[in-house]
Design a protein around this motif. Structure first.
Motif, PDB file in Angstrom:
ATOM      1  N   THR A 174       0.732  -1.254  -0.072  1.00 40.53           N
ATOM      2  CA  THR A 174       0.320   0.090   0.023  1.00 40.53           C
ATOM      3  C   THR A 174       0.812   1.332   0.040  1.00 40.53           C
ATOM      4  OG1 THR A 174      -1.778  -1.438   1.231  1.00 40.53           O
ATOM      5  CG2 THR A 174      -1.722   1.373   1.314  1.00 40.53           C
ATOM      6  N   ILE A 175       1.908   1.244   0.752  1.00 37.85           N
ATOM      7  CA  ILE A 175       2.828   2.616   0.885  1.00 37.85           C
ATOM      8  C   ILE A 175       3.424   2.735  -0.442  1.00 37.85           C
ATOM      9  CG2 ILE A 175       4.609   3.470   2.037  1.00 37.85           C
ATOM     10  CD1 ILE A 175       3.989   1.829   4.486  1.00 37.85           C
ATOM     11  N   LYS A 176       3.859   1.638  -1.180  1.00 37.05           N
ATOM     12  CA  LYS A 176       4.629   1.742  -2.433  1.00 37.05           C
ATOM     13  C   LYS A 176       3.356   2.223  -3.426  1.00 37.05           C
ATOM     14  CE  LYS A 176       8.480  -1.254  -2.845  1.00 37.05           C
ATOM     15  NZ  LYS A 176       9.440  -0.501  -3.196  1.00 37.05           N
ATOM     16  N   LYS A 177       2.254   1.839  -3.401  1.00 35.63           N
ATOM     17  CA  LYS A 177       1.238   2.423  -4.230  1.00 35.63           C
ATOM     18  C   LYS A 177       1.070   3.967  -4.106  1.00 35.63           C
ATOM     19  CE  LYS A 177      -3.663   0.992  -5.642  1.00 35.63           C
ATOM     20  NZ  LYS A 177      -4.112   2.377  -5.352  1.00 35.63           N
ATOM     21  N   ILE A 178       0.873   4.182  -2.618  1.00 33.22           N
ATOM     22  CA  ILE A 178       0.621   5.603  -2.636  1.00 33.22           C
ATOM     23  C   ILE A 178       1.806   6.525  -2.785  1.00 33.22           C
ATOM     24  CG2 ILE A 178       0.511   7.208  -0.626  1.00 33.22           C
ATOM     25  CD1 ILE A 178      -0.736   5.107   1.258  1.00 33.22           C
ATOM     26  N   LEU A 179       2.880   6.038  -2.873  1.00 37.60           N
ATOM     27  CA  LEU A 179       4.082   6.865  -3.158  1.00 37.60           C
ATOM     28  C   LEU A 179       4.151   7.080  -4.651  1.00 37.60           C
ATOM     29  CD1 LEU A 179       6.647   5.665  -0.245  1.00 37.60           C
ATOM     30  CD2 LEU A 179       5.686   8.011  -0.731  1.00 37.60           C
ATOM     31  N   LYS A 180       4.084   6.009  -5.304  1.00 39.56           N
ATOM     32  CA  LYS A 180       4.136   6.025  -6.817  1.00 39.56           C
ATOM     33  C   LYS A 180       2.868   6.741  -7.550  1.00 39.56           C
ATOM     34  CE  LYS A 180       6.308   1.623  -7.245  1.00 39.56           C
ATOM     35  NZ  LYS A 180       6.082   0.141  -7.831  1.00 39.56           N
ATOM     36  N   GLU A 181       1.788   6.760  -6.643  1.00 36.99           N
ATOM     37  CA  GLU A 181       0.761   7.700  -7.459  1.00 36.99           C
ATOM     38  C   GLU A 181       0.763   8.888  -7.127  1.00 36.99           C
ATOM     39  OE1 GLU A 181      -2.907   6.274  -5.263  1.00 36.99           O
ATOM     40  OE2 GLU A 181      -3.152   4.647  -6.509  1.00 36.99           O
ATOM     41  N   LEU A 182       1.662   9.469  -5.992  1.00 35.66           N
ATOM     42  CA  LEU A 182       2.238  10.865  -5.559  1.00 35.66           C
ATOM     43  C   LEU A 182       3.313  11.096  -6.609  1.00 35.66           C
ATOM     44  CD1 LEU A 182       2.189  10.831  -1.768  1.00 35.66           C
ATOM     45  CD2 LEU A 182       0.522  12.315  -3.222  1.00 35.66           C
ATOM     46  N   ASN A 183       3.751  10.167  -7.196  1.00 30.70           N
ATOM     47  CA  ASN A 183       5.238  10.444  -7.809  1.00 30.70           C
ATOM     48  C   ASN A 183       6.318  10.930  -6.952  1.00 30.70           C
ATOM     49  OD1 ASN A 183       6.836  10.082 -10.220  1.00 30.70           O
ATOM     50  ND2 ASN A 183       6.210  12.392 -10.800  1.00 30.70           N
ATOM     51  N   LEU A 184       6.444  10.335  -5.615  1.00 26.60           N
ATOM     52  CA  LEU A 184       7.202  10.686  -5.024  1.00 26.60           C
ATOM     53  C   LEU A 184       8.388   9.627  -4.492  1.00 26.60           C
ATOM     54  CD1 LEU A 184       7.866  13.054  -3.048  1.00 26.60           C
ATOM     55  CD2 LEU A 184       6.587  11.839  -1.090  1.00 26.60           C
ATOM     56  N   ASP A 185       9.349  10.034  -5.193  1.00 32.18           N
ATOM     57  CA  ASP A 185      10.588   8.971  -4.764  1.00 32.18           C
ATOM     58  C   ASP A 185      11.381   9.427  -3.554  1.00 32.18           C
ATOM     59  OD1 ASP A 185      12.525   6.943  -5.042  1.00 32.18           O
ATOM     60  OD2 ASP A 185      13.534   7.840  -6.966  1.00 32.18           O
ATOM     61  N   THR A 186      11.157   8.459  -2.465  1.00 32.43           N
ATOM     62  CA  THR A 186      11.596   8.750  -1.150  1.00 32.43           C
ATOM     63  C   THR A 186      11.760   7.345  -0.407  1.00 32.43           C
ATOM     64  OG1 THR A 186      11.435  10.135   0.845  1.00 32.43           O
ATOM     65  CG2 THR A 186       9.394   9.102  -0.127  1.00 32.43           C
ATOM     66  N   TYR A 187      12.236   7.543   0.723  1.00 35.20           N
ATOM     67  CA  TYR A 187      12.441   6.353   1.773  1.00 35.20           C
ATOM     68  C   TYR A 187      11.073   6.167   2.266  1.00 35.20           C
ATOM     69  CZ  TYR A 187      17.412   5.695   1.479  1.00 35.20           C
ATOM     70  OH  TYR A 187      18.367   5.165   0.854  1.00 35.20           O
ATOM     71  N   TYR A 188      10.809   5.016   2.824  1.00 36.33           N
ATOM     72  CA  TYR A 188       9.436   4.826   3.650  1.00 36.33           C
ATOM     73  C   TYR A 188       9.958   3.608   4.653  1.00 36.33           C
ATOM     74  CZ  TYR A 188       8.897   0.742   0.793  1.00 36.33           C
ATOM     75  OH  TYR A 188       8.958  -0.505   0.069  1.00 36.33           O
ATOM     76  N   SER A 189       9.039   3.588   5.558  1.00 37.74           N
ATOM     77  CA  SER A 189       8.831   2.310   6.661  1.00 37.74           C
ATOM     78  C   SER A 189       7.609   1.760   6.644  1.00 37.74           C
ATOM     79  CB  SER A 189       9.683   2.722   8.014  1.00 37.74           C
ATOM     80  OG  SER A 189       9.230   1.452   8.980  1.00 37.74           O
ATOM     81  N   ALA A 190       7.555   0.531   6.392  1.00 36.65           N
ATOM     82  CA  ALA A 190       6.099   0.016   6.601  1.00 36.65           C
ATOM     83  C   ALA A 190       6.075  -1.054   7.724  1.00 36.65           C
ATOM     84  CB  ALA A 190       6.151  -0.964   5.361  1.00 36.65           C
ATOM     85  N   LEU A 191       4.991  -1.202   8.056  1.00 30.88           N
ATOM     86  CA  LEU A 191       4.780  -2.332   9.448  1.00 30.88           C
ATOM     87  C   LEU A 191       5.543  -1.756  10.489  1.00 30.88           C
ATOM     88  CD1 LEU A 191       4.769  -5.930   7.542  1.00 30.88           C
ATOM     89  CD2 LEU A 191       2.868  -4.282   8.119  1.00 30.88           C
ATOM     90  N   ASN A 192       5.675  -0.482  10.723  1.00 27.28           N
ATOM     91  CA  ASN A 192       6.035   0.104  12.017  1.00 27.28           C
ATOM     92  C   ASN A 192       7.808  -0.256  12.011  1.00 27.28           C
ATOM     93  OD1 ASN A 192       3.683   1.126  13.122  1.00 27.28           O
ATOM     94  ND2 ASN A 192       3.109  -1.135  13.816  1.00 27.28           N
ATOM     95  N   GLY A 193       8.432   0.133  11.038  1.00 31.11           N
ATOM     96  CA  GLY A 193       9.828  -0.416  10.958  1.00 31.11           C
ATOM     97  C   GLY A 193      10.337  -1.821  10.750  1.00 31.11           C
TER      98      GLY A 193
END
Length: 268
Positions: free
Chosen positions: A48-67
């Motif tokens: 889901t996080i990857k999908k959100i970031l790709k829809e925003l066209n935002l290439d960045t770091y993220y953490s999923a499942l609380n780290g």
């Protein structure tokens, strides 16, 4: 000047319709254009996080499942993966089920739970991707598919008071082996030892050579507290849980009223 903004998703960046408003979206890129790195640190699953970031066209770091997972938008392989200590997994599942509650088990690319009718599972299913697989026996499924070393998070959905009793039980029995926290008042989560949003923020900052004092973190749930405690400026949402408000240096507006955008415009 702040160099990084760490954002929770549900109840923070997302409004109650699980969407990012135009005002919040514009504020994210306002910060990016000012040279500030915007990252998501969430209890959400990686897909889901990857999908959100790709829809925003935002290439960045993220953490999923609380780290439990740390990666970047377009990376095919996670930078960091933290699985649960497998020694007590079955014992934890037994305690949850003995409390008449239903565990939801998160792997990196699969989510599964018991094949049973439950209104709380239906609530969670509405905003979790990929679709939750239903199995007859959790322990049997884990053993049969050799998954004991691959579990990244266990979630339980129910009323807050019910989950609070379970949280107390789990902490009393497993406090030295796991991290237990609420992401929402109706969702309790179990992660690997010392893995939480504070760990995630610290790790992302180390990778990007950014001092924690130069960061802003925003959140609404108790699982946001670890990152709010170590960031340079902690921002609690107007809809935040009481314990979150207590550790926040600044309280912005609610997620329904573009609180993230208002905080970004104020401090960036």
């Amino acid at each position: 000047m702040y160099k990084l903004i760490a954002l929770d998703i549900d109840g923070t960046t997302f409004n109650d319709e699980h969407k990012i408003s135009n005002e919040v979206r514009e504020s994210l890129f306002y910060a990016v254009n000012k040279g500030v790195k915007v990252v998501f640190i969430s209890g959400r699953e990686e897909f889901t996080i990857k999908k959100i970031l790709k829809e925003l066209n935002l290439d960045t770091y993220y953490s999923a499942l609380n780290g439990s997972i740390i990666s970047t938008t377009y990376s095919e392989k996670a930078v960091v993966v933290n699985a649960l200590n497998n020694e007590y997994v079955f014992e934890i599942l037994e305690k949850i089920e003995n409390s008449n509650l239903i565990p939801i088990i998160f792997l990196q690319d699969e989510i599964f739970t018991k094949n049973i009718d439950d209104k709380y599972l239906d609530i969670v299913s509405n905003f979790i991707n990929p679709k939750i697989l239903r199995v007859d026996d959790l322990k049997e499924y884990i053993i049969k598919n050799n998954l004991k070393n691959d579990i990244l998070k266990i979630g339980i959905c129910n009323e807050y008071d019910v989950l609070k009793n379970l949280e107390t039980n789990l902490i009393q029995n497993f406090k030295d082996e796991y991290t237990v926290s609420f992401s929402l008042p109706f969702f309790l989560e179990i992660m690997a030892k010392n893995v939480d949003k504070g760990y995630a923020l610290k790790s992302i900052c180390e990778i990007n050579d950014i001092s924690l004092s130069k960061t802003i973190a925003m959140g609404d749930g108790e699982n946001d507290i670890p990152m709010l405690k170590i960031c340079g400026l902690s921002v609690g949402m107007g809809n935040a849980m009481d314990n979150v408000r207590k550790v926040s240096k600044y309280i912005t507006d609610t997620n329904q009223n573009d609180g993230v955008a208002k905080a970004i415009r104020k401090f960036i």
